[in-house]
Design a protein around this motif. Structure first.
Motif, mmCIF file in Angstrom:
data_model
loop_
_atom_site.group_PDB
_atom_site.id
_atom_site.type_symbol
_atom_site.label_atom_id
_atom_site.label_comp_id
_atom_site.label_asym_id
_atom_site.label_seq_id
_atom_site.Cartn_x
_atom_site.Cartn_y
_atom_site.Cartn_z
ATOM 1 N N LEU A 743 -8.559 67.959 25.563
ATOM 2 C CA LEU A 743 -10.010 67.957 25.337
ATOM 3 C C LEU A 743 -10.475 66.790 24.477
ATOM 4 O O LEU A 743 -11.637 66.751 24.055
ATOM 5 C CB LEU A 743 -10.497 69.282 24.729
ATOM 6 N N GLU A 744 -9.609 65.810 24.215
ATOM 7 C CA GLU A 744 -10.000 64.636 23.439
ATOM 8 C C GLU A 744 -10.518 63.556 24.388
ATOM 9 O O GLU A 744 -9.786 63.049 25.228
ATOM 10 C CB GLU A 744 -8.805 64.110 22.645
ATOM 11 N N ARG A 745 -11.799 63.205 24.254
ATOM 12 C CA ARG A 745 -12.381 62.165 25.092
ATOM 13 C C ARG A 745 -11.796 60.802 24.732
ATOM 14 O O ARG A 745 -11.261 60.608 23.632
ATOM 15 C CB ARG A 745 -13.906 62.114 24.907
ATOM 16 N N THR A 746 -11.913 59.828 25.635
ATOM 17 C CA THR A 746 -11.369 58.500 25.350
ATOM 18 C C THR A 746 -12.032 57.871 24.145
ATOM 19 O O THR A 746 -11.407 57.086 23.426
ATOM 20 C CB THR A 746 -11.536 57.565 26.559
ATOM 21 N N SER A 747 -13.309 58.208 23.888
ATOM 22 C CA SER A 747 -14.008 57.640 22.727
ATOM 23 C C SER A 747 -13.304 58.031 21.434
ATOM 24 O O SER A 747 -13.124 57.195 20.538
ATOM 25 C CB SER A 747 -15.467 58.109 22.711
ATOM 26 N N ASP A 748 -12.894 59.301 21.329
ATOM 27 C CA ASP A 748 -12.167 59.755 20.145
ATOM 28 C C ASP A 748 -10.727 59.241 20.149
ATOM 29 O O ASP A 748 -10.175 58.904 19.100
ATOM 30 C CB ASP A 748 -12.169 61.286 20.079
ATOM 31 N N PHE A 749 -10.118 59.187 21.330
ATOM 32 C CA PHE A 749 -8.736 58.717 21.457
ATOM 33 C C PHE A 749 -8.605 57.263 21.012
ATOM 34 O O PHE A 749 -7.701 56.902 20.236
ATOM 35 C CB PHE A 749 -8.283 58.878 22.908
ATOM 36 N N VAL A 750 -9.524 56.414 21.463
ATOM 37 C CA VAL A 750 -9.478 54.996 21.096
ATOM 38 C C VAL A 750 -9.652 54.819 19.593
ATOM 39 O O VAL A 750 -8.960 54.015 18.959
ATOM 40 C CB VAL A 750 -10.546 54.202 21.875
ATOM 41 N N GLU A 751 -10.557 55.590 18.999
ATOM 42 C CA GLU A 751 -10.775 55.483 17.553
ATOM 43 C C GLU A 751 -9.566 55.988 16.775
ATOM 44 O O GLU A 751 -9.196 55.435 15.743
ATOM 45 C CB GLU A 751 -12.023 56.261 17.161
ATOM 46 N N ARG A 752 -8.930 57.051 17.268
ATOM 47 C CA ARG A 752 -7.787 57.628 16.555
ATOM 48 C C ARG A 752 -6.547 56.742 16.652
ATOM 49 O O ARG A 752 -5.872 56.478 15.653
ATOM 50 C CB ARG A 752 -7.471 59.022 17.108
ATOM 51 N N VAL A 753 -6.246 56.259 17.854
ATOM 52 C CA VAL A 753 -5.029 55.487 18.070
ATOM 53 C C VAL A 753 -5.217 54.022 17.705
ATOM 54 O O VAL A 753 -4.305 53.376 17.183
ATOM 55 C CB VAL A 753 -4.566 55.634 19.540
ATOM 56 N N GLY A 754 -6.418 53.509 17.948
ATOM 57 C CA GLY A 754 -6.699 52.107 17.651
ATOM 58 C C GLY A 754 -6.658 51.249 18.910
ATOM 59 O O GLY A 754 -5.689 51.293 19.679
ATOM 60 N N LEU A 755 -7.709 50.467 19.119
ATOM 61 C CA LEU A 755 -7.798 49.639 20.322
ATOM 62 C C LEU A 755 -6.656 48.628 20.383
ATOM 63 O O LEU A 755 -6.066 48.401 21.454
ATOM 64 C CB LEU A 755 -9.152 48.921 20.357
ATOM 65 N N ALA A 756 -6.326 48.038 19.241
ATOM 66 C CA ALA A 756 -5.271 47.017 19.226
ATOM 67 C C ALA A 756 -3.934 47.605 19.650
ATOM 68 O O ALA A 756 -3.165 46.976 20.390
ATOM 69 C CB ALA A 756 -5.161 46.398 17.835
ATOM 70 N N SER A 757 -3.638 48.820 19.198
ATOM 71 C CA SER A 757 -2.388 49.465 19.549
ATOM 72 C C SER A 757 -2.320 49.741 21.048
ATOM 73 O O SER A 757 -1.289 49.514 21.700
ATOM 74 C CB SER A 757 -2.243 50.772 18.764
ATOM 75 N N ILE A 758 -3.417 50.222 21.612
ATOM 76 C CA ILE A 758 -3.454 50.504 23.051
ATOM 77 C C ILE A 758 -3.342 49.206 23.845
ATOM 78 O O ILE A 758 -2.642 49.131 24.858
ATOM 79 C CB ILE A 758 -4.749 51.253 23.418
ATOM 80 N N HIS A 759 -4.020 48.173 23.379
ATOM 81 C CA HIS A 759 -3.988 46.870 24.055
ATOM 82 C C HIS A 759 -2.568 46.318 24.095
ATOM 83 O O HIS A 759 -2.119 45.765 25.112
ATOM 84 C CB HIS A 759 -4.924 45.900 23.325
#
Length: 810
Positions: A743-759
């Motif tokens: 139930l975690e939207r991508t908006s919350d996921f990106v903020e939690r994990v960090g855009l740089a880490s995902i990139h």
């Protein structure tokens, strides 16, 4: 008292104040009284403060029970639930009940609490108008939220805001109506009130402040409000949260002195012999308290009085308030409004959204307001109680010019300093319990002492005391909160256990990982179903009964019990043949409305439950999954096929993306959009994945959200070819599928994990990207079965279209 007959102690009212008094009595003199409790509600003692958590869905009614039936039995207490005391005969010392029975007493405690104040306006008796005070009210609000629609909460105080936020979290469109311009005007100054209003507005609440309700509109059922200025507000449901009144009917009819509340002295004695009163029904020195901490302070004095233990008189309480449900940290204690005779020390930081203010009289601290950062709340309350003199050290600590170590802060606390104002538990009691009983978690401290069992606001301080006492033996991960009340395990621990232990079914996960509730709940079952399917897409057999009800019915339930059906239209493109099918079905099944959605599709609104199988069969179109935790839609502009500004084929790419990723389970709903140029006609900037075309290729954006918690998407990367775009999009979606909480939207996921880490994982590491795409292709291969086969097979019809289970619709 050995060798003497026990005294008969009767408590009228099974709430927190009365039962809190009994808890103290049992500690002081466990054998002194033969105790009887009369409770009007059909429940044991529960935490009324946490009704807001039940409303928002994070707790159940069982979760907020403070003392279960076993507690009454174990302590020899006779409990009468669902019965009401109608008269007290103070001469013969008898309590008469509504079933005409009588109970004799030697000492009597009246703790009848309060009742919600219902505005005396025309229409207040209409269906759909309720107060918010007990479990029955909470259940009515939950039932209303299942139907959706618009709610008006009248009252911008603490209770009203909690009710409003709970209804909003359940999906209702909520407007808070308040006669004053400022929210919580009895606890907050205008600055903190405005900050609170702005914060709650960002979370999706609407406000009609400075509005006086003159009439509730509608025939038998409420349809809206009319204000004194003539303006109106549409509403399907109205919650009255404008205040409470002491429940004094019983005392008044029994000849006991009543002013606004039941009048008592400093030892909680009423005007009648051996009749005492505590709680919200009580008036002490002209004041009726509506917050929980003073009620427990009254109970401690009364318990010692009844047990013959020397006690200081009750002289009143310093009031403090903390907002508990909204995700906003707000604290207020003592005096909070600027006055000519007060000096003010304050600091406001609009960027970090924090506000601190203390008020001084003759350089002594008499009040304070904290917003955003309430770490010093216990200390502020201590300074106010002690009338502490403002010093350079206190100023530096409060204004943040020095960093205070939490360990040193609790070390400075005196043993008799109250940590839990709700239960009156001191630091010394907590330290003693930890050492004597070998306690290692906050939950153990809570069970042993009661600290943090009420509003929960003191939990951080209790944890700091634990850390201070245990030192290196303290384990910060002990007693952590799990994904739901059924387990202490986190999402990552559960996923790791499923993978490492080779678990293959929901039942197996619950058994092996020792779920406290062997059947699970509506929170964990859908989550486990998703995690199992995500980890083993080729082997796992989806447990449809564990999905949310909308997913099981392939349609969204509406407020009147009918459903909406949304066929898929790839990229918003349709054909005359499909339009004719939709029109024929709408006419045949008397569909109430056909609406163009924001996702460029047609929504058939008002389909009866029993017609759903035939509707899908005759449409012979794939579902648009408007109900699913999956790809909902790919919105497109017309792109370079028709638009003079278009640089790329947005329609073609949108259709390709939608066909590729449709029906693939995600942690939460997911929306995409493709723009043929940077003009953003398809609103890519607020989608989970947004694509923007330009002369050199495509820009990929991720983490957008246009809902309650709006967020602009982040630029993820730029690509030159459609092949690159598909590869990176697939890898991003799979990384999100594998690492997001359910139930975690991508908006919350990106903020939690960090855009740089995902990139780094998805864009920079080609090998990892390849592996992610291989795994998503495996998962996609399990969704290739034609939609007609999915919705028309016999097992699906039997399971999906019979009996609408009573569970929350998300």
């Amino acid at each position: 008292m050995a060798g003497t007959e026990k005294q008969r102690l009767v408590l009228i009212g099974n709430g927190m104040a009365g039962v809190g008094t009994l808890e103290q009595i049992i500690k002081l003199a466990p054998s002194r009284f033969d105790i009887t409790v009369i409770g009007k509600e059909p429940y044991p003692n529960y935490n009324r403060i946490q009704l807001s958590y039940v409303l928002e869905g994070s707790k159940t009614i069982d979760d907020i029970v403070l003392n279960g039936y076993d507690w009454y039995r174990d302590n020899g207490i006779t409990l009468h639930t669902g019965k009401e005391a109608v008269r007290i005969d103070t001469e013969t010392k008898r309590v008469q009940l509504d079933d005409e029975s009588e109970i004799e007493y030697d000492s009597l405690i009246v703790a009848t609490g309060s009742v919600p104040f219902i505005l005396p306006v025309p229409g207040a008796d209409k269906d759909g108008v309720i107060g918010f005070r007990d479990i029955a009210d909470c259940e009515k609000m939950l039932a209303a939220a299942e139907l959706g629609g618009k709610a008006a909460v009248i009252g911008g105080g603490l209770l009203g805001l909690e009710a409003a936020k709970g209804l909003s979290k359940l999906g209702m469109d909520v407007t808070v109506v308040h006669i004053f311009d400022e929210l919580m005007e009895r606890q907050l100054d205008p600055t903190a009130s405005l900050m609170l209003k702005n914060e709650l507005a960002e979370q999706g609440l609407k406000f009609a402040t400075g509005k006086q309700t003159a009439e509730i509109l509608g025939d038998e059922k409420v349809t809206g409000l009319r204000f004194s200025d003539g303006s109106e507000l549409e509403a399907d449901f109205v919650v009255m949260a404008v205040g409470i009144r002491p429940n004094t009917v019983l005392a008044k009819t029994s000849g006991i002195e009543v002013n606004r509340g039941i009048v008592v002295n400093d030892f909680m004695a009423s005007s009648a012999p051996d009749v005492y009163s505590v709680g919200e029904c009580t008036e002490h020195r002209g004041i009726c308290y509506g917050l929980v901490a003073p009620l427990f302070e009254q109970g401690m004095v009364l318990a010692k009085t009844l047990c013959g233990v020397e006690t200081a008189p009750y002289t009143g309480s310093v009031l403090s308030t903390k907002l508990k449900i909204s995700g906003v940290d707000v604290f207020s204690a003592g005096e909070f409004m600027d006055q000519p005779d007060l000096s003010v020390v304050k600091m406001q930081d609009d960027w970090k959204r924090t506000y601190k203010k203390v008020l001084l009289r003759d350089n002594r601290i008499v009040g304070g307001v904290l917003f955003g950062d309430v770490t010093e709340a216990p200390k502020v309350q201590q300074w106010i109680r002690a009338g502490a003199e403002m010093t350079e050290d206190i100023y530096a600590r409060l204004m943040g010019t020095v960093t205070t170590d939490p360990g040193s802060a609790v070390a400075e606390m005196a043993d008799d300093e109250i940590v839990c104002g709700c239960k009156g538990v001191t630091k010394g009691q907590i330290v003693g319990a930890i050492r004597e009983n070998g306690l290692t978690t906050v939950d153990q401290v809570k069970k042993c002492t009661g600290a943090s069992s009420s509003c929960g606001g003191c939990r951080p301080v209790v944890e700091q005391i634990l850390q201070h006492v245990l030192g290196d033996a303290f384990d910060s991960s002990a007693g952590k909160t799990g994904i739901c009340e059924c387990t202490p395990l986190s999402r990552d621990e559960i996923v790791a256990a499923i993978r490492d232990k080779g678990l293959t079914t929901i039942k197996e996960v619950m058994n092996v990982l020792e779920w406290s509730n062997p059947e699970g709940c509506s929170s964990c079952r859908p989550a486990l179903n998703y995690y199992l399917g995500m980890l083993a897409p080729a082997e796992y057999r989806d447990e449809r009964e564990s999905r949310f009800v909308n997913e099981r019915y392939h349609a969204n339930i509406q407020k009147d019990g009918t459903f909406t059906v949304v066929p898929r239209m790839y990229g918003g493109v349709t054909t005359p043949e499909d339009l004719k099918k939709i029109a024929d079905v709408a006419v045949k099944y008397d569909v109430k409305m056909v609406k163009v959605t924001g996702g460029q599709r047609l929504d058939l609104i008002g389909v009866k439950k029993e017609d759903l199988p035939q509707v899908w069969e005759e449409l012979d179109m794939p579902s648009g999954y408007a109900y699913a935790k999956a790809l909902r839609t790919v919105k497109t502009c017309v792109g370079n096929r028709f638009c003079r500004f278009g640089t790329q084929d947005s329609i073609g790419l949108g259709i390709d993306l939608e066909k590729k990723f449709e029906r693939l389970d995600m942690p939460a709903k997911l929306k995409m959009a493709v723009n043929g140029c940077p003009r953003n006609c398809a609103e890519s900037s607020t989608k989970d994945v947004g694509i923007v075309g330009n002369d050199g290729g495509w820009e990929i954006y991720v983490g957008g959200n246009g809902g309650i918690k709006a967020r602009l998407a982040d630029l993820f990367c730029k690509v030159k070819t459609t092949e690159e775009l598909m590869e990176i999009t697939g890898a991003f979606l799979q990384y999100y599928r594998e690492n997001a909480k359910y139930l975690e939207r991508t908006s919350d996921f990106v903020e939690r994990v960090g855009l740089a880490s995902i990139h780094q994982v998805v864009v920079e590491n080609a090998e990892t990207r390849k592996e992610l795409n291989a795994r998503i292709e495996l998962a996609l291969s399990r969704t290739r079965e034609p939609w007609s086969a999915v919705v028309n097979d016999k097992e699906t019809k039997e399971k999906l279209f019979i009996g609408l289970e009573a569970e929350a619709v998300r």
